[in-house]
Design a protein around this motif. Sequence first.
Motif, PDB file in Angstrom:
ATOM      1  N   LYS A   1      58.184  38.164  41.358  1.00 47.77           N
ATOM      2  CA  LYS A   1      57.107  39.273  41.797  1.00 47.77           C
ATOM      3  C   LYS A   1      57.327  39.806  43.202  1.00 47.77           C
TER       4      LYS A   1
ATOM      5  N   SER B   1      56.091  42.432  46.146  1.00 51.25           N
ATOM      6  CA  SER B   1      54.700  43.350  46.686  1.00 51.25           C
ATOM      7  C   SER B   1      55.134  43.741  47.908  1.00 51.25           C
TER       8      SER B   1
ATOM      9  N   GLU C   1      53.743  47.052  43.509  1.00 47.86           N
ATOM     10  CA  GLU C   1      53.952  45.699  43.059  1.00 47.86           C
ATOM     11  C   GLU C   1      55.082  45.823  41.784  1.00 47.86           C
TER      12      GLU C   1
ATOM     13  N   GLN D   1      57.846  43.414  39.022  1.00 43.81           N
ATOM     14  CA  GLN D   1      58.209  42.271  38.332  1.00 43.81           C
ATOM     15  C   GLN D   1      59.549  42.433  37.917  1.00 43.81           C
TER      16      GLN D   1
ATOM     17  N   PRO E   1      46.281  41.897  43.712  1.00 44.13           N
ATOM     18  CA  PRO E   1      46.903  42.250  45.006  1.00 44.13           C
ATOM     19  C   PRO E   1      46.136  41.335  46.323  1.00 44.13           C
TER      20      PRO E   1
END
Length: 218
Positions: free
Chosen positions: A63, A65, A74, A76, A133
């Motif tokens: 992940k 961010s 964000e 993945q 977040p």
Amino acid sequence: MRHPRASLWLLACLASGALLPACSARNYTTYLIEPAPAKNPALDEDEGTLARPFGFGSTTVMKVSWNDGEVLTEVQIPVLAGGQRIIIEHSDASGEVKTLPSTRLVPPKPTIADATLVEAYRARGLRVNADAPDISITRSRTLMQDALETGNVQLALEWAEMVLARYPAHPEFMRAKGSILYLMGEREKAIEVYEAVEEIESDPQVREMLETLRQGGN
């Protein structure tokens, strides 16, 4: 070159038919190395696929961010055995790349002051949702209060919900959510939130408000 001991074993097998079953029970490794080497349990494939630390490209993701205070991104990224290169560029929308519509609110970046508040929150054993977040508690509190002062209760609720997404048991924002819901006419929802926050941290004003709402007062 075949081991002399292995050659003798083969000759014995060929010379006697009675030994053929015993010969067939010996695998090819036996003819080359005696005794046969021990097999590492990690290489045992009897129960399915070979044991590996990660299922590359299937269940393992990384992940990433990015939050500059104006844009929150964000993603993945699947971890592939061969490796890959990911490029994220924040720029004005163009017709070349299809993008998802952004939300109206962007979580403000946490500050040094937030570190102390988060530490106190965790010290009480309250849960942090790592999938939500990261967000500045102090800045969100100010923005929520500003929205309430201008009469924008919907915006104030959005700020409260955004903090609770990350810190679902934060008493201050839970009480704020209950009050905002009451202002919006959601009486039953307000009671539900007030009761939940009382189980985490009791407050005299909330208890008084709950008693009033339960008795049908305003």
